[in-house]
Write a protein that holds these residues in place. Sequence first.
Motif, PDB file in Angstrom:
ATOM      1  N   THR A 137      -8.337   5.322   1.713  1.00 40.73           N
ATOM      2  CA  THR A 137      -8.578   5.325   3.157  1.00 40.73           C
ATOM      3  C   THR A 137      -9.197   6.649   3.591  1.00 40.73           C
ATOM      4  N   TRP A 144       0.869  -1.165   0.000  1.00 34.37           N
ATOM      5  CA  TRP A 144       0.000   0.000   0.000  1.00 34.37           C
ATOM      6  C   TRP A 144       0.906   1.214   0.000  1.00 34.37           C
ATOM      7  N   GLU A 203     -13.531   4.664  -4.604  1.00 33.84           N
ATOM      8  CA  GLU A 203     -13.635   3.254  -4.276  1.00 33.84           C
ATOM      9  C   GLU A 203     -14.118   2.459  -5.479  1.00 33.84           C
ATOM     10  N   GLY A 252     -11.726  -2.113  -3.158  1.00 33.98           N
ATOM     11  CA  GLY A 252     -11.373  -1.315  -1.976  1.00 33.98           C
ATOM     12  C   GLY A 252     -11.593   0.153  -2.238  1.00 33.98           C
TER      13      GLY A 252
END
Length: 105
Positions: free
Chosen positions: A72, A32, A65, A69
């Motif tokens: 964040t 990530w 999104e 996923g």
Amino acid sequence: MARYRALDESSQPRQHYEYVDHEGLVDEGSRWLWETVAVGDETVAVKQIVMDSSGTHRYWWRLLEDDAGGLTDQPLDLAGPGLSPVPRSTFYLLWNGSADAGGGA
């Protein structure tokens, strides 16, 4: 979306971070990476790359999104284990689709 767009388009300084899942907590070997800006005392992601067994996914204000996923919505914990800074060039090689960019961790 408007908040992330404004942050992304701002002239605020950027920092870049990476986390590699060496322990297999989610998907062993996954990476990530984030491009972040400081908002008060928080480090907020404006771009995120997820490289896992399902492929490479890029998230930002234009794609918050998808089925795999999303960007964040929590500030990054810079004191968290395994998080390390990476050069801007590493982040953008991956963001722009180069599979040759090496890991920063």
